[in-house]
Design a protein around this motif. Structure first.
Motif, PDB file in Angstrom:
ATOM      1  N   PHE A  49       7.392  -0.129 -16.953  1.00 21.07           N
ATOM      2  CA  PHE A  49       8.198   1.030 -16.486  1.00 21.07           C
ATOM      3  C   PHE A  49       9.137   0.497 -15.225  1.00 21.07           C
ATOM      4  O   PHE A  49       9.723   1.484 -14.665  1.00 21.07           O
ATOM      5  N   GLY A  50       9.146  -0.652 -14.677  1.00 20.97           N
ATOM      6  CA  GLY A  50       9.919  -0.952 -13.667  1.00 20.97           C
ATOM      7  C   GLY A  50       9.491  -0.441 -12.433  1.00 20.97           C
ATOM      8  O   GLY A  50      10.210  -0.192 -11.830  1.00 20.97           O
ATOM      9  N   ILE A  51       8.231  -0.684 -12.083  1.00 25.22           N
ATOM     10  CA  ILE A  51       7.513  -0.035 -10.832  1.00 25.22           C
ATOM     11  C   ILE A  51       7.503  -1.129  -9.873  1.00 25.22           C
ATOM     12  O   ILE A  51       7.098  -2.218 -10.220  1.00 25.22           O
ATOM     13  N   PRO A  52       7.858  -0.955  -8.658  1.00 25.05           N
ATOM     14  CA  PRO A  52       7.698  -2.073  -7.771  1.00 25.05           C
ATOM     15  C   PRO A  52       6.714  -2.663  -7.426  1.00 25.05           C
ATOM     16  O   PRO A  52       6.541  -3.838  -6.953  1.00 25.05           O
ATOM     17  N   ARG A  53       5.645  -1.888  -7.295  1.00 20.90           N
ATOM     18  CA  ARG A  53       4.422  -2.599  -6.800  1.00 20.90           C
ATOM     19  C   ARG A  53       3.127  -2.157  -7.754  1.00 20.90           C
ATOM     20  O   ARG A  53       2.984  -0.973  -8.223  1.00 20.90           O
ATOM     21  N   ALA A  54       2.294  -3.094  -8.040  1.00 19.31           N
ATOM     22  CA  ALA A  54       0.968  -2.661  -8.745  1.00 19.31           C
ATOM     23  C   ALA A  54      -0.048  -3.198  -7.973  1.00 19.31           C
ATOM     24  O   ALA A  54      -0.224  -4.248  -7.305  1.00 19.31           O
ATOM     25  N   HIS A  55      -1.063  -2.113  -8.171  1.00 22.31           N
ATOM     26  CA  HIS A  55      -2.419  -2.346  -7.428  1.00 22.31           C
ATOM     27  C   HIS A  55      -3.519  -2.537  -8.226  1.00 22.31           C
ATOM     28  O   HIS A  55      -3.594  -1.686  -9.019  1.00 22.31           O
ATOM     29  N   GLY A  56      -4.649  -3.426  -7.825  1.00 20.49           N
ATOM     30  CA  GLY A  56      -5.559  -3.557  -8.745  1.00 20.49           C
ATOM     31  C   GLY A  56      -6.757  -3.030  -8.414  1.00 20.49           C
ATOM     32  O   GLY A  56      -7.798  -3.098  -8.917  1.00 20.49           O
ATOM     33  N   SER A  57      -6.755  -1.720  -7.603  1.00 17.84           N
ATOM     34  CA  SER A  57      -7.747  -0.954  -7.335  1.00 17.84           C
ATOM     35  C   SER A  57      -7.228   0.501  -6.931  1.00 17.84           C
ATOM     36  O   SER A  57      -5.871   0.590  -6.573  1.00 17.84           O
ATOM     37  N   TRP A  58      -7.853   1.564  -7.043  1.00 13.69           N
ATOM     38  CA  TRP A  58      -7.486   2.781  -6.700  1.00 13.69           C
ATOM     39  C   TRP A  58      -7.203   2.922  -5.019  1.00 13.69           C
ATOM     40  O   TRP A  58      -6.414   3.615  -4.586  1.00 13.69           O
ATOM     41  N   ALA A  59      -8.337   2.185  -4.437  1.00 15.71           N
ATOM     42  CA  ALA A  59      -8.091   2.267  -3.061  1.00 15.71           C
ATOM     43  C   ALA A  59      -7.065   1.768  -2.344  1.00 15.71           C
ATOM     44  O   ALA A  59      -6.218   2.104  -1.514  1.00 15.71           O
ATOM     45  N   ALA A  60      -6.369   0.432  -3.140  1.00 12.03           N
ATOM     46  CA  ALA A  60      -5.200  -0.168  -2.600  1.00 12.03           C
ATOM     47  C   ALA A  60      -4.095   0.814  -2.885  1.00 12.03           C
ATOM     48  O   ALA A  60      -2.900   0.717  -1.923  1.00 12.03           O
ATOM     49  N   LEU A  61      -4.019   1.499  -4.253  1.00 15.20           N
ATOM     50  CA  LEU A  61      -2.907   2.341  -4.206  1.00 15.20           C
ATOM     51  C   LEU A  61      -3.118   3.457  -3.270  1.00 15.20           C
ATOM     52  O   LEU A  61      -1.759   3.695  -2.446  1.00 15.20           O
ATOM     53  N   ALA A  62      -4.127   3.925  -2.833  1.00 17.20           N
ATOM     54  CA  ALA A  62      -4.229   5.313  -1.917  1.00 17.20           C
ATOM     55  C   ALA A  62      -3.645   4.522  -0.495  1.00 17.20           C
ATOM     56  O   ALA A  62      -3.193   5.463   0.256  1.00 17.20           O
ATOM     57  N   ALA A  63      -3.826   3.513  -0.444  1.00 14.35           N
ATOM     58  CA  ALA A  63      -3.275   2.972   1.175  1.00 14.35           C
ATOM     59  C   ALA A  63      -1.950   2.573   1.050  1.00 14.35           C
ATOM     60  O   ALA A  63      -1.720   1.982   2.247  1.00 14.35           O
ATOM     61  N   ASP A  64      -1.358   2.569   0.308  1.00 11.91           N
ATOM     62  CA  ASP A  64       0.115   2.045   0.241  1.00 11.91           C
ATOM     63  C   ASP A  64       0.914   3.176   0.988  1.00 11.91           C
ATOM     64  O   ASP A  64       1.180   4.200   0.610  1.00 11.91           O
ATOM     65  N   GLU A  65       1.345   2.640   1.923  1.00  9.68           N
ATOM     66  CA  GLU A  65       2.224   3.440   2.822  1.00  9.68           C
ATOM     67  C   GLU A  65       3.639   3.996   2.449  1.00  9.68           C
ATOM     68  O   GLU A  65       3.967   4.846   2.925  1.00  9.68           O
ATOM     69  N   ASP A  66       4.074   3.617   1.448  1.00 10.86           N
ATOM     70  CA  ASP A  66       5.360   3.995   0.792  1.00 10.86           C
ATOM     71  C   ASP A  66       4.937   4.965  -0.455  1.00 10.86           C
ATOM     72  O   ASP A  66       6.130   5.556  -0.827  1.00 10.86           O
TER      73      ASP A  66
END
Length: 349
Positions: free
Chosen positions: A49-66
């Motif tokens: 889907f052309g998404i800029p960032r991929a996180h290998g954990s739910w916690a990492a996504l939750a911590a994404d400041e953007d």
């Protein structure tokens, strides 16, 4: 909230893909990150889907400041864990339906969101559909008199084998939480929480409901709802609302309708359809989303509502209020109690 609402998508299954595809066509919204339990799954989804960032954990996504708001697309057995993780990290949340496995879990999420001053909404796209909103306006304006009977069903033929998630109690399996949430929520939309709950079900060997018949009653309104859900039968997927002066009929696919028909005494049937700008024909709700670039589709109505609410600084949606989601979960709990379906999470509180 900035000019563009920045979304994170938590999970990479089919509904997450549909949500992301629809969101890409919504003005003022952008998917900036995806999170999964594995790097490989997140990276594959991001490439697709052309998404800029991929996180290998739910916690990492939750911590994404953007990320401003997270769409939780896991099976409902993980909704509480995933949504709580995001709320605790300061993220707004749109959580798929059924909201959680039970009313206790739902109450915990609502309390957490309210304590943190964060936006939380159940992804009940039906409530955000302009045709459904127009129907509720007609009912509340007395177009069919006093509501007496609601009928709705949602059934799929399957087959869903013993290894499927819909047969697994640990994953909240069965027809009720996946499909029955739609007819139950439809009845709640018009009459609120029922006074009486009766139900009968065919259970699987694993102990989940394969086919469930539901009778709800409202004492003061003098109304009842006849509802059904199934994962062993392809039911009509229709709904109707009958009052003392008329009836409203939704054809197959009532949970995301393209039309409905209003029958009133002494008048020809009136058909309401989705207009060219994704709005309902014959006097749309005044605040229905203005798409400008073309008709909204699929999940974009609920996406537009979240975008509107966040820009307005709201922590709850008036279309999908949290107290309403809690009431639906209490009714689903009562139905499961009547038919003898229990999940491991029920004993964890």
């Amino acid at each position: 909230m900035g000019e563009v609402v920045r979304w994170g998508v938590l999970a990479t299954g089919g509904i997450a893909a549909t949500f992301t595809e629809d969101l890409r066509g919504l003005p003022g919204a952008e998917v900036v990150a995806v999170g999964s339990r594995t790097e490989a799954s997140a990276e594959a989804f991001a490439r697709r889907f052309g998404i800029p960032r991929a996180h290998g954990s739910w916690a990492a996504l939750a911590a994404d400041e953007d990320v401003d708001v997270v769409y939780v697309a896991t099976p409902h057995s993980a909704h509480r864990e995933a949504a709580a993780l995001c709320l605790e990290a300061g993220k707004h949340v749109l959580c798929e339906k059924a909201f959680t496995l039970n009313a206790r879990e739902a109450g915990e999420l609502v309390k957490l969101a309210r304590d943190r001053g964060l936006f939380l909404m159940e992804a009940m796209w039906t409530y955000c559909n302009p045709l459904v909103r127009r129907m509720t306006e007609l009912v509340r304006d007395g177009a069919i008199g006093d509501v007496r009977v609601i009928q709705a069903d949602f059934g799929l033929a399957g087959p869903f084998g013993p290894g499927h998630r819909l047969r697994d109690p640990a994953l909240g399996g069965g027809a009720l939480l996946d499909l029955g949430v739609y007819p139950v929520s439809f009845a709640h939309l018009l009459l609120g929480e029922p006074d009486r709950v009766r139900a009968d079900a065919l259970l699987s060997e694993e102990g989940v409901d394969l086919n469930t018949a539901i009778l709800l009653g409202w004492e003061e309104a003098g109304a009842s709802a006849l509802l059904n859900c199934s994962i062993v039968a392809d039911t009509p997927l229709t709904a109707s609302v009958t009052g003392t002066k008329g009836r409203i009929d939704f054809p197959r696919g009532f949970f995301y309708p393209e039309r409905f028909v209003l029958h009133r005494e002494g008048r020809e049937p009136e058909e309401f359809t989705m207009g060219p700008a994704g709005q309902a024909g014959q006097a749309v709700p005044a605040d229905a989303p203005d798409t400008a670039g073309g008709p909204l589709r699929g999940l974009q109505f609920e996406q537009a509502e979240v975008t509107r609410a966040l820009r307005a600084g709201e922590t709850e949606s008036p279309l999908v209020p949290l107290d309403g989601s809690l009431a639906v979960m209490r009714t689903l709990d009562a139905i499961r109690d009547r038919v003898g379906v229990r999940y491991p999470a029920d004993d964890a509180g």
